[in-house]
Enzyme design. Structure first.
Site, PDB file in Angstrom:
ATOM      1  N   ASP A  97       0.694  -1.112  -0.060  1.00 35.75           N
ATOM      2  CA  ASP A  97       0.132   0.139   0.092  1.00 35.75           C
ATOM      3  C   ASP A  97       1.131   1.142  -0.268  1.00 35.75           C
ATOM      4  OD1 ASP A  97      -2.467   1.616   0.388  1.00 35.75           O
ATOM      5  OD2 ASP A  97      -3.358  -0.130   1.433  1.00 35.75           O
ATOM      6  N   ASP A 200      -2.643   4.644  -2.606  1.00 37.01           N
ATOM      7  CA  ASP A 200      -4.123   5.142  -1.710  1.00 37.01           C
ATOM      8  C   ASP A 200      -4.240   6.626  -2.358  1.00 37.01           C
ATOM      9  OD1 ASP A 200      -5.216   4.709   1.081  1.00 37.01           O
ATOM     10  OD2 ASP A 200      -4.406   6.726   1.269  1.00 37.01           O
ATOM     11  N   GLU A 259      -6.118   3.634  -6.264  1.00 37.23           N
ATOM     12  CA  GLU A 259      -7.506   4.115  -5.528  1.00 37.23           C
ATOM     13  C   GLU A 259      -7.914   5.416  -6.021  1.00 37.23           C
ATOM     14  OE1 GLU A 259      -9.242   4.061  -1.042  1.00 37.23           O
ATOM     15  OE2 GLU A 259      -7.638   5.178  -1.625  1.00 37.23           O
ATOM     16  N   HIS A 329     -11.342  -2.783   3.805  1.00 37.26           N
ATOM     17  CA  HIS A 329     -11.279  -2.289   5.026  1.00 37.26           C
ATOM     18  C   HIS A 329     -11.976  -0.796   5.245  1.00 37.26           C
ATOM     19  CE1 HIS A 329      -8.270   0.069   3.014  1.00 37.26           C
ATOM     20  NE2 HIS A 329      -8.002   1.007   3.903  1.00 37.26           N
ATOM     21  N   ASP A 330     -12.330  -0.110   4.197  1.00 34.90           N
ATOM     22  CA  ASP A 330     -13.158   0.932   4.179  1.00 34.90           C
ATOM     23  C   ASP A 330     -14.496   0.819   4.153  1.00 34.90           C
ATOM     24  OD1 ASP A 330     -10.723   2.520   4.538  1.00 34.90           O
ATOM     25  OD2 ASP A 330     -10.658   2.860   2.308  1.00 34.90           O
TER      26      ASP A 330
HETATM   27  O1  TEU Z   1      -9.084   5.875   1.614  1.00 38.96           O
HETATM   28  C1  TEU Z   1      -9.460   6.972   0.866  1.00 38.96           C
HETATM   29  C2  TEU Z   1     -10.816   7.304   0.866  1.00 38.96           C
HETATM   30  O2  TEU Z   1     -11.257   8.502   0.409  1.00 38.96           O
HETATM   31  C3  TEU Z   1     -11.906   6.921   1.652  1.00 38.96           C
HETATM   32  O3  TEU Z   1     -12.303   5.354   1.221  1.00 38.96           O
HETATM   33  C4  TEU Z   1     -12.164   6.888   2.857  1.00 38.96           C
HETATM   34  O4  TEU Z   1     -12.232   5.623   3.797  1.00 38.96           O
HETATM   35  C5  TEU Z   1     -13.598   7.647   3.162  1.00 38.96           C
HETATM   36  O5  TEU Z   1     -13.311   8.855   2.518  1.00 38.96           O
HETATM   37  C6  TEU Z   1     -13.576   8.061   4.501  1.00 38.96           C
HETATM   38  O6  TEU Z   1     -14.970   8.518   4.745  1.00 38.96           O
HETATM   39  C7  TEU Z   1      -8.033   5.515   1.642  1.00 38.96           C
HETATM   40  C8  TEU Z   1      -7.694   4.331   2.573  1.00 38.96           C
HETATM   41  O7  TEU Z   1      -8.312   3.272   2.115  1.00 38.96           O
HETATM   42  C9  TEU Z   1      -8.350   4.655   3.956  1.00 38.96           C
HETATM   43  O8  TEU Z   1      -8.445   3.491   4.850  1.00 38.96           O
HETATM   44  C10 TEU Z   1      -7.517   6.050   4.558  1.00 38.96           C
HETATM   45  O9  TEU Z   1      -8.121   6.442   5.851  1.00 38.96           O
HETATM   46  C11 TEU Z   1      -7.545   6.967   3.461  1.00 38.96           C
HETATM   47  O10 TEU Z   1      -7.129   6.819   2.219  1.00 38.96           O
HETATM   48  C12 TEU Z   1      -6.577   8.032   4.040  1.00 38.96           C
HETATM   49  O11 TEU Z   1      -4.969   7.349   3.966  1.00 38.96           O
END
Ligand code: TEU
Length: 558
Positions: A97, A200, A259, A329-330
């Site tokens: 990542d 990310d 992403e 994980h989100d």
């Molecule tokens: O996520 C980016 C992102 O914009 C979303 O998936 C985020 O979880 C959401 O906007 C929150 O409401 C990535 C990662 O996957 C996430 O776990 C991190 O928290 C984020 O970036 C910051 O690094």
């Protein structure tokens, strides 16, 4: 080992929640090492490892303070080398990542940058003076984790930008030294033996330099600044430069997954056109935002046609390649959000997998999806761990809005649902830890667990393995074109994949009712070979009566 990366299936490991080897309640690299055969058995080609770098863990490791070391919570660099070797020995690649839209506030780059206005690294981040009009912050943008996206640094009297937590300052990609430093980190990891990067929030790296205000949300001084930094003016240029500086000329295939929250289909087509040399695939958000109104806890029902058409929109373009996923994980658990985690958990978990894996793109299996893991009961604020959820709730409470409806929505949609411990067996902590898990294990692990499934040919696990095999052996799954059938049918999800020599017909009932349907295909499909089905019996194509959550794939030559 498949050589065409488009045939690969990716498995996501969220290290904190996968397997704990030392009893501290948090997953670690030794825990993963103990379970590599689970991955080999499933047949996946690639592991995407969520961050294990040194971090103060404000956002569970997405706040990195040293890009070139492993956090002691997870283990050591030597153990990571061991993991790379153990995966490679099984023909599995490792994708790291890469979190470079921002760093931790404890990263030496930021420590240097904040030390004084004259610091040579001042310009590595976004520093701006307070402004006289409007909000005192330089813009009225809201952070993804609630509140202003700017934080005042008392010592130097300026604000810095953080699109996520205030402990995740955004790097200034306009500065060529920042880009060179990121490229050096990437080369360092590739030299160490990793096989690619999941990048990310990589579509947030280029911001509109004018830093304009946005329309505030009702009742708030702040609003979403997306339009000024999502796929910003220099994003493609930065991605092409990264390709040139880091990826070009590397032996083998370096897998790159961007992403991209908020990216359009047009953005994704541009970013993944091989001729433009940017990325292999884009990880989209359209389908996981259909149920959001103003934010992720302001929910609406999504009719099946909208979901089908969203995925179909990624397929129709000649160019463009997508990461296909129901959860990560989100996100909450796939079977609870898109399937039926009650009476039809097993059938719906299989159907979700069939529909996902048969689309054009690269399927991503989030740890536990292969078992049909469901959302856990999360009822009080003490059940949550995630900074996004906790900040959101605290801000709502400060406004007097933290009502039971908010907690109920958090229980359904919180990122914590995708982070509950992996369910290995029926023992007290699901075989995840001998200590106290950092977040509660889902009580359903008594029945939903790997030990109960890996040897059962009818399990959700076995179904995933068959789908992964199918992708490896049938080129139509990767190469075939895509036609959505019955786009407006409220319950049935059906599509055709047509390859050079053969075609596949995919039919799924996305409901708990029996549905009789006449498929708009020719009668030549009668008697076609069934390649995968989640319930016993031969499907009556082209006029099947589908049982609750039934799905099948049939194949014929052309
Ligand atoms: O996520 C980016 C992102 O914009 C979303 O998936 C985020 O979880 C959401 O906007 C929150 O409401 C990535 C990662 O996957 C996430 O776990 C991190 O928290 C984020 O970036 C910051 O690094």
């Amino acid at each position: 080992m498949a050589t065409d990366w488009r045939r690969w299936v990716v498995y996501q490991i969220y290290p904190r929640s996968f397997a704990d080897s030392d009893g501290d309640g948090v997953g670690d690299l030794r825990g993963i090492l103990a379970h590599v055969d689970h991955l080999a058995r499933l047949g996946v080609d690639v592991v995407w490892l969520s961050p294990v770098y040194r971090s103060p863990m404000d956002d569970n490791g997405y706040d990195i303070s040293d890009f070139r070391d492993v956090d002691p919570l997870f283990g050591t660099l030597a153990e990571l080398d061991e993991l790379i070797a153990a995966l490679h020995a099984r023909g599995i690649r490792l994708v790291m990542d890469l979190v470079v839209n921002h760093t931790s506030d404890e990263h030496p780059w930021f420590v240097g940058s904040r030390s004084s206005r004259d610091s040579p690294q001042r310009d590595w981040y976004w520093w701006r003076d307070p402004r006289p009009g409007g909000t005192p912050e330089p813009t009225n943008w809201e952070s993804h984790f609630s509140g202003s996206a700017w934080e005042l640094d008392e010592r130097t009297g300026q604000y810095y930008l953080h699109l996520f937590s205030r402990r995740q300052p955004d790097l200034n990609w306009e500065n060529p030294q920042v880009r060179a430093a990121v490229h050096a980190v990437m080369r360092w990891w590739l030299d160490r033996g990793v096989d690619g990067f999941r990048m990310d929030a990589v579509n947030l790296i280029s911001k509109d330099l004018a830093l304009p205000d946005v329309e505030p949300r009702p009742g708030s001084p702040y609003g979403r600044g997306d339009e000024h930094y999502v796929c910003g003016p220099r994003m493609h240029e930065f991605l092409q430069e990264m390709h040139r500086e880091v990826l070009a000329g590397r032996p083998g295939h370096v897998l790159t997954v961007g992403e991209m929250p908020g990216a359009t289909v047009a953005d994704a087509v541009l970013s993944t056109d091989p001729a433009r040399r940017e990325l292999d695939m884009v990880l989209p958000f359209d389908h996981v935002r259909l149920d959001h109104r103003a934010h992720r806890y302001d929910l609406r029902d999504v009719a099946l046609p909208a979901l089908k058409k969203t995925l179909a929109a990624w397929q129709s373009a000649e160019r463009g390649w997508y990461a296909l996923y129901w959860g990560n994980h989100d996100q909450p658990r796939a079977v609870s959000r898109f399937g039926d985690d009650g009476a039809h958990r097993v059938a719906s978990a299989k159907t979700l997998a069939t529909v996902l894996h048969l689309h054009r793109g690269t399927p991503f299996v989030h740890q536990g999806d292969e078992l049909g893991m469901a959302n856990a009961p999360m009822r009080t604020i003490d059940d949550f761990r995630d900074i996004q959820a906790l900040n959101f709730h605290a801000h709502a409470a400060a406004r007097g809005d933290a009502d039971p409806a908010l907690l109920a929505a958090m229980g359904r949609m919180s990122r914590d649902q995708g982070r509950t411990p992996m369910q290995w067996d029926a023992s007290p902590n699901a075989g995840f830890t001998t200590g106290t898990p950092w977040i509660a294990v889902n009580p359903d692990h008594a029945t939903v667990n790997a030990a109960a499934q890996v040897d059962d040919p009818d399990s959700v696990f076995a179904h995933h393995r068959r789908l992964i095999d199918l992708r490896h052996t049938d080129p139509v799954v990767t190469e075939g074109d895509f036609t959505l059938l019955l786009p407006d049918h409220p319950r049935v999800w059906a599509f055709l994949r047509r390859g050079r020599d053969a075609e596949l017909l995919v039919v799924a009932n996305f409901s708990a009712e029996r549905v009789a349907v006449r498929l708009p295909v020719d009668d030549g499909w009668a008697g076609a070979e069934t390649v995968i089905a989640n319930l016993p019996g031969e499907p009556a194509v082209p006029e099947p009566t589908l049982r609750p959550w039934e799905s099948f794939v049939v194949r014929r030559g052309r």
